[in-house]
Design a protein around this motif. Structure first.
Motif, mmCIF file in Angstrom:
data_model
loop_
_atom_site.group_PDB
_atom_site.id
_atom_site.type_symbol
_atom_site.label_atom_id
_atom_site.label_comp_id
_atom_site.label_asym_id
_atom_site.label_seq_id
_atom_site.Cartn_x
_atom_site.Cartn_y
_atom_site.Cartn_z
ATOM 1 N N UNK A 31 0.843 -1.210 0.000
ATOM 2 C CA UNK A 31 0.000 0.000 0.000
ATOM 3 C C UNK A 31 0.870 1.249 0.000
ATOM 4 N N UNK A 32 1.918 1.245 0.813
ATOM 5 C CA UNK A 32 2.831 2.387 0.852
ATOM 6 C C UNK A 32 3.506 2.579 -0.498
ATOM 7 N N UNK A 33 3.976 1.484 -1.092
ATOM 8 C CA UNK A 33 4.637 1.566 -2.396
ATOM 9 C C UNK A 33 3.665 2.057 -3.465
ATOM 10 N N UNK A 34 2.433 1.556 -3.437
ATOM 11 C CA UNK A 34 1.414 1.998 -4.392
ATOM 12 C C UNK A 34 1.160 3.498 -4.250
ATOM 13 N N UNK A 35 1.074 3.970 -3.008
ATOM 14 C CA UNK A 35 0.843 5.399 -2.767
ATOM 15 C C UNK A 35 1.992 6.241 -3.310
ATOM 16 N N UNK A 42 1.786 12.011 -10.031
ATOM 17 C CA UNK A 42 1.152 13.328 -9.915
ATOM 18 C C UNK A 42 2.165 14.450 -9.710
ATOM 19 N N UNK A 43 3.434 14.113 -9.683
ATOM 20 C CA UNK A 43 4.454 15.142 -9.414
ATOM 21 C C UNK A 43 4.425 16.295 -10.429
ATOM 22 N N UNK A 44 4.198 16.033 -11.736
ATOM 23 C CA UNK A 44 4.106 17.171 -12.667
ATOM 24 C C UNK A 44 3.025 18.177 -12.271
ATOM 25 N N UNK A 88 -1.474 36.276 -15.896
ATOM 26 C CA UNK A 88 -0.144 35.847 -15.461
ATOM 27 C C UNK A 88 -0.045 34.332 -15.303
ATOM 28 N N UNK A 89 -1.152 33.614 -15.539
ATOM 29 C CA UNK A 89 -1.130 32.155 -15.390
ATOM 30 C C UNK A 89 -0.952 31.710 -13.965
ATOM 31 N N UNK A 90 -1.573 32.427 -13.036
ATOM 32 C CA UNK A 90 -1.431 32.111 -11.611
ATOM 33 C C UNK A 90 -2.783 31.736 -11.028
ATOM 34 N N UNK A 91 -3.406 30.705 -11.571
ATOM 35 C CA UNK A 91 -4.718 30.283 -11.104
ATOM 36 C C UNK A 91 -4.650 29.763 -9.672
ATOM 37 N N UNK A 92 -5.524 30.234 -8.767
ATOM 38 C CA UNK A 92 -5.511 29.750 -7.384
ATOM 39 C C UNK A 92 -5.958 28.305 -7.270
ATOM 40 N N UNK A 93 -6.589 27.757 -8.316
ATOM 41 C CA UNK A 93 -7.067 26.376 -8.276
ATOM 42 C C UNK A 93 -5.972 25.365 -8.600
ATOM 43 N N UNK A 94 -4.865 25.839 -9.176
ATOM 44 C CA UNK A 94 -3.807 24.911 -9.581
ATOM 45 C C UNK A 94 -3.270 24.120 -8.402
ATOM 46 N N UNK A 95 -3.183 24.739 -7.243
ATOM 47 C CA UNK A 95 -2.650 24.059 -6.079
ATOM 48 C C UNK A 95 -3.546 22.948 -5.566
ATOM 49 N N UNK A 96 -4.815 22.943 -5.979
ATOM 50 C CA UNK A 96 -5.753 21.919 -5.515
ATOM 51 C C UNK A 96 -5.736 20.669 -6.379
ATOM 52 N N UNK A 97 -5.143 20.752 -7.577
ATOM 53 C CA UNK A 97 -5.232 19.637 -8.522
ATOM 54 C C UNK A 97 -4.654 18.333 -7.979
ATOM 55 N N UNK A 98 -3.441 18.320 -7.382
ATOM 56 C CA UNK A 98 -2.919 17.044 -6.883
ATOM 57 C C UNK A 98 -3.849 16.380 -5.883
ATOM 58 N N UNK A 233 -1.296 8.682 5.446
ATOM 59 C CA UNK A 233 -0.029 9.014 6.098
ATOM 60 C C UNK A 233 1.098 9.132 5.077
ATOM 61 N N UNK A 234 1.141 8.198 4.138
ATOM 62 C CA UNK A 234 2.192 8.232 3.118
ATOM 63 C C UNK A 234 2.035 9.442 2.205
ATOM 64 N N UNK A 235 0.799 9.714 1.798
ATOM 65 C CA UNK A 235 0.547 10.812 0.874
ATOM 66 C C UNK A 235 0.833 12.172 1.505
ATOM 67 N N UNK A 236 0.401 12.362 2.760
ATOM 68 C CA UNK A 236 0.639 13.647 3.417
ATOM 69 C C UNK A 236 2.130 13.872 3.680
#
Length: 250
Positions: A31-35, A42-44, A88-98, A233-236
């Motif tokens: 599970x940890x490895x899968x996470x 999702x890093x990009x 300027x391409x600074x959408x406040x929603x971009x940070x929520x995507x991941x 826990x792994x994701x956070x």
């Protein structure tokens, strides 16, 4: 094959590969490895979110000027800020995507270990004696209690670190010369030192609450199956480290 069965098959395969190293806890390790694999994929999106956050920080002087110019017209200020961020391409929603993209993955993990749908024999697996489909019973006694104590301690430590970093970033942004340059010494904080001039109406209140949301993961982990708690826990932890690296030197 359903998405639940697909996840169950994937975790079973990973657990079989990890069994020589982790034994009875191989499924927990899977599970940890899968996470970690999900977060790496999702890093990009996280990098794009970090660029957007840096871009919004760089816009502080312009936002301060808009706040001064439209201080008596909240609706016009909101539109002007939206136009500026779009330009300027600074959408406040971009940070929520991941986070948003992860929700379906978390739901599938929760469903598999809550209902057993597609789980196969995964529900028979444990982490140091604690069933992966079990939930915290409110006690920390015994081996199972120690597992949850360790899980909660990790999540709480990450949440506290995230909270402290977010508060420090907010203070630095408020104290930055660029945030005050267009409005004078009180332009960015108002008479009582609370953010008001550099953000649209209502944003200051949200900004004060957002750092506390990191502790919501602790509450969630207490009521979901242990497998889903491991995912959280792994994701956070990944998120905290990832943001520290991407935003270093901001």
């Amino acid at each position: 094959m359903s998405v639940f069965a697909s996840l169950g098959t994937l975790l079973t395969t990973l657990a079989d590969r990890l069994d020589p190293l982790f034994g009875a806890s191989a499924t927990a390790a899977a599970i940890v490895l899968f996470t970690l694999c999900v977060r790496a994929a999702l890093h990009p999106l996280a990098r794009a979110a970090a660029r957007g956050e840096k871009a919004r920080a760089a816009l502080a002087p312009k936002i301060a000027e808009l706040s001064r110019k439209h201080k008596n017209d909240p609706e016009r200020l909101r539109r002007a800020m939206a136009d500026l961020q779009a330009k300027e391409g600074a959408s406040p929603l971009a940070g929520c995507l991941p986070t948003l993209v992860q929700l379906p993955v978390f739901f599938v993990m929760y469903h598999v270990f809550s209902t057993g749908s597609g789980a196969g024999d995964l529900l028979d697996h444990t982490l140091a004696g604690a069933p992966l489909d079990g939930r915290w019973g409110g006690a920390f006694a015994g081996q199972q209690g120690l597992v949850y104590l360790g899980l909660f301690a990790l999540i709480a430590a990450v949440a506290t670190w995230t909270y402290v970093r977010n508060r420090k970033a907010a203070r630095d942004a408020t104290a930055a010369p660029g945030a005050r340059g267009a409005t004078g010494a009180k332009g960015a904080t108002g008479a009582k030192g609370t953010p008001s001039a550099t953000a649209a109406p209502g944003v200051a209140g949200v900004a004060r609450v957002l750092p506390l949301l990191s502790f919501g993961t602790l509450i969630t982990a207490a009521v979901v199956p242990l497998a889903a708690g491991l995912y959280l826990a792994t994701s956070t932890t990944w998120t905290a480290v990832e943001r520290a690296l991407l935003l270093r030197g901001r």
